[in-house]
Scaffold this motif. Structure first.
Motif, PDB file in Angstrom:
ATOM      1  N   ARG A 187      44.620  37.126  85.380  1.00  0.00           N
ATOM      2  CA  ARG A 187      45.133  35.949  85.307  1.00  0.00           C
ATOM      3  C   ARG A 187      43.859  34.901  85.607  1.00  0.00           C
ATOM      4  NH1 ARG A 187      50.458  34.294  85.300  1.00  0.00           N
ATOM      5  NH2 ARG A 187      51.809  35.896  84.835  1.00  0.00           N
ATOM      6  N   ASP A 188      43.159  35.234  86.456  1.00  0.00           N
ATOM      7  CA  ASP A 188      42.132  34.238  86.836  1.00  0.00           C
ATOM      8  C   ASP A 188      40.982  34.056  85.871  1.00  0.00           C
ATOM      9  OD1 ASP A 188      40.975  36.454  87.572  1.00  0.00           O
ATOM     10  OD2 ASP A 188      40.760  36.180  89.755  1.00  0.00           O
ATOM     11  N   GLN A 189      40.949  35.164  85.085  1.00  0.00           N
ATOM     12  CA  GLN A 189      39.921  35.021  83.921  1.00  0.00           C
ATOM     13  C   GLN A 189      40.355  34.200  82.701  1.00  0.00           C
ATOM     14  OE1 GLN A 189      39.594  39.590  84.073  1.00  0.00           O
ATOM     15  NE2 GLN A 189      37.268  38.883  84.092  1.00  0.00           N
ATOM     16  N   LEU A 190      41.541  33.738  82.785  1.00  0.00           N
ATOM     17  CA  LEU A 190      41.830  33.037  81.624  1.00  0.00           C
ATOM     18  C   LEU A 190      42.189  31.643  81.958  1.00  0.00           C
ATOM     19  CD1 LEU A 190      44.710  35.651  80.565  1.00  0.00           C
ATOM     20  CD2 LEU A 190      42.696  35.244  79.440  1.00  0.00           C
TER      21      LEU A 190
ATOM     22  N   LEU B  62      33.335  35.261  75.339  1.00  0.00           N
ATOM     23  CA  LEU B  62      33.157  35.720  76.650  1.00  0.00           C
ATOM     24  C   LEU B  62      32.414  34.741  77.408  1.00  0.00           C
ATOM     25  CD1 LEU B  62      34.885  38.086  75.519  1.00  0.00           C
ATOM     26  CD2 LEU B  62      33.425  39.776  76.600  1.00  0.00           C
ATOM     27  N   MET B  63      32.679  34.363  78.564  1.00  0.00           N
ATOM     28  CA  MET B  63      31.949  33.500  79.511  1.00  0.00           C
ATOM     29  C   MET B  63      31.583  34.170  80.708  1.00  0.00           C
ATOM     30  SD  MET B  63      31.962  30.835  77.464  1.00  0.00           S
ATOM     31  CE  MET B  63      31.395  29.436  78.516  1.00  0.00           C
ATOM     32  N   ASP B  64      30.271  33.902  80.922  1.00  0.00           N
ATOM     33  CA  ASP B  64      29.584  34.563  82.152  1.00  0.00           C
ATOM     34  C   ASP B  64      29.873  33.626  83.730  1.00  0.00           C
ATOM     35  OD1 ASP B  64      27.799  32.445  82.458  1.00  0.00           O
ATOM     36  OD2 ASP B  64      26.018  33.732  81.977  1.00  0.00           O
TER      37      ASP B  64
ATOM     38  N   GLN C  57      31.710  47.829  73.986  1.00  0.00           N
ATOM     39  CA  GLN C  57      30.789  46.860  74.709  1.00  0.00           C
ATOM     40  C   GLN C  57      31.073  46.822  76.185  1.00  0.00           C
ATOM     41  OE1 GLN C  57      29.359  43.767  72.226  1.00  0.00           O
ATOM     42  NE2 GLN C  57      30.179  44.262  70.397  1.00  0.00           N
ATOM     43  N   PRO C  58      31.322  47.672  77.019  1.00  0.00           N
ATOM     44  CA  PRO C  58      31.620  47.469  78.232  1.00  0.00           C
ATOM     45  C   PRO C  58      30.833  46.902  79.169  1.00  0.00           C
ATOM     46  CG  PRO C  58      31.117  49.921  77.669  1.00  0.00           C
ATOM     47  CD  PRO C  58      31.130  49.204  76.474  1.00  0.00           C
ATOM     48  N   GLU C  59      29.380  46.904  78.732  1.00  0.00           N
ATOM     49  CA  GLU C  59      28.586  46.095  79.689  1.00  0.00           C
ATOM     50  C   GLU C  59      28.888  44.683  79.751  1.00  0.00           C
ATOM     51  OE1 GLU C  59      27.225  46.714  75.822  1.00  0.00           O
ATOM     52  OE2 GLU C  59      27.551  48.228  77.175  1.00  0.00           O
ATOM     53  N   ILE C  60      29.072  44.122  78.393  1.00  0.00           N
ATOM     54  CA  ILE C  60      29.435  42.811  78.121  1.00  0.00           C
ATOM     55  C   ILE C  60      30.874  42.321  78.653  1.00  0.00           C
ATOM     56  CG2 ILE C  60      29.964  40.835  76.646  1.00  0.00           C
ATOM     57  CD1 ILE C  60      27.645  42.198  74.502  1.00  0.00           C
ATOM     58  N   PHE C  61      31.808  43.185  78.596  1.00  0.00           N
ATOM     59  CA  PHE C  61      33.322  43.030  78.927  1.00  0.00           C
ATOM     60  C   PHE C  61      33.181  42.795  80.285  1.00  0.00           C
ATOM     61  CE2 PHE C  61      37.379  44.390  80.196  1.00  0.00           C
ATOM     62  CZ  PHE C  61      38.072  43.648  79.511  1.00  0.00           C
ATOM     63  N   LYS C  62      32.475  43.603  81.085  1.00  0.00           N
ATOM     64  CA  LYS C  62      32.331  43.856  82.798  1.00  0.00           C
ATOM     65  C   LYS C  62      31.818  42.560  83.276  1.00  0.00           C
ATOM     66  CE  LYS C  62      32.572  48.774  83.226  1.00  0.00           C
ATOM     67  NZ  LYS C  62      32.033  49.968  83.407  1.00  0.00           N
ATOM     68  N   LYS C  63      30.797  42.045  82.569  1.00  0.00           N
ATOM     69  CA  LYS C  63      29.939  40.962  82.850  1.00  0.00           C
ATOM     70  C   LYS C  63      30.714  39.515  82.760  1.00  0.00           C
ATOM     71  CE  LYS C  63      25.218  38.824  82.434  1.00  0.00           C
ATOM     72  NZ  LYS C  63      24.120  39.104  81.488  1.00  0.00           N
ATOM     73  N   ALA C  64      31.789  39.616  81.716  1.00  0.00           N
ATOM     74  CA  ALA C  64      32.308  38.345  81.533  1.00  0.00           C
ATOM     75  C   ALA C  64      33.342  38.109  82.846  1.00  0.00           C
ATOM     76  CB  ALA C  64      33.356  38.807  80.424  1.00  0.00           C
TER      77      ALA C  64
ATOM     78  N   THR D 208      29.070  35.714  74.327  1.00  0.00           N
ATOM     79  CA  THR D 208      29.326  36.234  72.820  1.00  0.00           C
ATOM     80  C   THR D 208      29.384  35.102  72.169  1.00  0.00           C
ATOM     81  OG1 THR D 208      31.620  35.993  72.945  1.00  0.00           O
ATOM     82  CG2 THR D 208      30.669  38.290  73.648  1.00  0.00           C
ATOM     83  N   ARG D 209      29.165  35.175  70.843  1.00  0.00           N
ATOM     84  CA  ARG D 209      29.420  34.112  69.835  1.00  0.00           C
ATOM     85  C   ARG D 209      30.977  33.966  69.856  1.00  0.00           C
ATOM     86  NH1 ARG D 209      24.750  35.045  65.197  1.00  0.00           N
ATOM     87  NH2 ARG D 209      26.024  36.981  64.730  1.00  0.00           N
ATOM     88  N   VAL D 210      31.601  33.060  69.094  1.00  0.00           N
ATOM     89  CA  VAL D 210      32.838  33.034  68.737  1.00  0.00           C
ATOM     90  C   VAL D 210      33.361  33.932  68.001  1.00  0.00           C
ATOM     91  CG1 VAL D 210      34.852  31.581  67.978  1.00  0.00           C
ATOM     92  CG2 VAL D 210      32.766  30.438  69.007  1.00  0.00           C
ATOM     93  N   ILE D 211      34.076  34.972  68.330  1.00  0.00           N
ATOM     94  CA  ILE D 211      34.937  36.169  67.561  1.00  0.00           C
ATOM     95  C   ILE D 211      36.004  35.444  66.625  1.00  0.00           C
ATOM     96  CG2 ILE D 211      35.481  38.571  67.559  1.00  0.00           C
ATOM     97  CD1 ILE D 211      34.009  38.877  70.015  1.00  0.00           C
TER      98      ILE D 211
END
Length: 527
Positions: free
Chosen positions: A209-212, A93-95, A152-159, A102-105
């Motif tokens: 789409r624009d997040q990928l 996940l990138m900001d 982990q919604p706070e990280i997900f929303k920040k991505a 995150t690290r690489v999952i």
């Protein structure tokens, strides 16, 4: 001299190989081949976690490129291109500023198993599989995204962006997010029939789409390498970097298993069984993956968690005296164990082993699966146990092959690779259990070679991928030993029935183990 570089981004290390081109081929035997292997740790801070540091992987890539350029004494104009292979199912996940949240999952991370089970139970998993070709399992980035969104919604929303490790490396080098069809295919978010992001998968995960990354062909070229990295590595800025594909599909290419009916069997730490077909097909029960390689070439198969890592467990836990002796004598401890196993007849006198020490993907797709010996008597010895363990790994691969037969037909021959291929016993065991000729390709780092062949096609050096047959020789061919058929034919149905019987109890025993963690093992690890 003309050179190509293949970069293989693996789970435990990045391998970089400098290949010497001879016309439109590769010199697989030449002394001019340079090689670098830079490892990095797998972080497991909590149960079921399996993560890596993207910065450490990027550093391994830069160091590897620098090393092979130096070792090969590559001069200006001699390097024609750099092409990539990468482990599948990674997620970062990138900001908004393009920094990792995150690290690489990695594929081995099982923390999303609850959501994989929910997808299976509510029928959405099979719906998604039918148009993505990715079995429902915690390995899948799709399932990981659902887990992150819920837990982990706070990280997900920040991505701002959701990418994989190869995307991260290429972004650092070129400032652009791109992902090849092959790796996109492995995310569970890609429709294999429309060759685009899948609308249902996007809706379920909440990703847009624009997040990928931008979807591109494996032959897509990037140019304009960042000046700072060009100076460090010695690679000219205008050198084409070719996308390449996923490590599994490229391994098939790199061992010349791209013709119909040619099965590729790989056993390293984990393992896989794969075959190439001319169009995307899916297993009605959702047990096989279908991944893109090239136009008219799709790789169908199944990955297994438990390959050489099981052999390592047998060595460390059952044969520790032999391991110590081997270290003192400076000999290979695995060779000692295979020699011991070779003294036991095929079938290990009725001792069967299910090798599910780390859960399992194909053929049973159960993260809670556990290992077991069956048929033990007072007459069985440690030698029987090591033989049974090796056979159990191959029995499991055979089950995957049976599934592949259902959608792609019976295999004609087998190309076998991986660390196990160094063992004559294991190679023969594979031929006997599969009842097929087993060829050991004379290839060096098959995924890196496969990446380079894709790169050569992209650059117009070759017209098609079939040229790989002229690059990959055969060092050994093993034919089935008919004396062993009777035992294996009798035992395999028992082993398969047991697999079905035990599957009903895996959840219960896994729950017990989670509720009663092995404190002795923790103490031993700390010591």
């Amino acid at each position: 001299m003309d050179y190509m570089i293949g970069v293989d981004l693996g789970t435990t290390s990045t391998k970089v190989v400098l290949f010497d081109m001879k016309g439109n081929s590769i010199d697989m035997k030449g002394n001019s081949i340079a090689y670098a292997n830079n490892p990095y740790p797998l972080y497991q801070d909590s149960p079921d976690m399996a993560e890596e540091d993207p910065a450490e992987i990027f550093e391994a890539v830069i160091n590897g490129l620098t090393e092979v350029m130096r070792k090969g004494n590559v001069k200006n104009g001699e390097l024609k291109g750099v092409s990539f292979s990468s482990a599948m199912h990674s997620l970062i996940l990138m900001d908004k500023d393009n920094h990792p949240l995150t690290r690489v999952i990695t594929w081995a991370d099982n923390r999303s198993s609850k959501y994989a089970e929910e997808l299976k139970d509510n029928g959405l998993g099979q719906q998604l599989y039918a148009h993505t070709g990715v079995p429902t399992h915690p390995m899948s980035p799709l399932v990981k995204l659902i887990w992150l969104k819920n837990e982990q919604p706070e990280i997900f929303k920040k991505a701002t962006y959701f990418i994989g490790i190869k995307d991260y490396v290429l972004f650092r080098l070129y400032g652009k997010y791109v992902q090849d069809y092959s790796l996109a295919n492995a995310t569970g978010l890609f429709n294999i029939f429309t060759m685009d992001w899948d609308e249902q998968a996007l809706e379920i995960t909440g990703v847009t789409r624009d997040q990928l990354p931008e979807l591109v062909s494996p032959e897509y070229q990037l140019t304009g390498l960042a000046k700072s990295y060009a100076e460090v590595t010695g690679i000219p800025e205008d050198t084409p970097f070719i996308m390449g594909a996923s490590d599994g599909t490229l391994s098939n290419l790199g061992v010349n298993a791209i013709e119909p009916g040619v099965l590729a069997v790989t056993i390293g730490t984990s393992g896989a069984v794969r075959v190439v077909v001319d169009k995307p097909v899916v297993d009605p029960r959702g047990r096989l993956f279908t991944y893109y390689l090239d136009d008219g070439k799709w790789v169908v198969g199944g990955p297994v968690n438990n390959g050489g890592i099981v052999f390592r467990w047998v060595r460390d836990q059952l044969f520790s005296p032999e391991k110590i002796t081997a270290e003192q004598m400076q000999v290979n401890s695995y060779e000692i164990l295979t020699d011991i196993a070779s003294k036991i007849p095929a079938g290990a006198d009725g001792l069967l082993f299910h090798p599910y020490l780390g859960g399992e993907r194909a053929p049973i797709w159960d993260a809670n699966a556990r290992g077991s010996f069956f048929g033990l008597t007072r007459q069985h010895t440690r030698a029987h146990m090591v033989r049974a363990a090796l056979e159990g790994i191959v029995y499991n691969l055979y089950m995957v092959m049976l599934m592949i037969e259902g959608v792609a037909g019976k295999p004609k021959s087998i190309q076998a690779t991986g660390g196990f291929a160094r063992s004559a016993l294991w190679r023969q065991m594979l031929a006997d259990i599969f009842e097929q000729d087993v060829n050991i390709p004379e290839s060096f780092e098959s995924s890196a070679l496969g990446a380079v062949v894709i790169g050569m096609k992209s650059l117009g050096i070759v017209d098609n991928l079939n040229v790989v047959k002229d690059m990959v020789g055969v060092t050994n061919t093993h034919k089935p030993n008919q004396e062993n058929f009777a035992s294996y034919r009798e035992l395999l149905p028992i082993w398969i029935r047991l697999t079905d019987e035990l599957s009903g109890e895996y959840d219960s025993i896994a729950k017990f183990q989670r509720n009663h963690p092995n404190e002795h093992a923790k103490i031993a690890e700390e010591d």
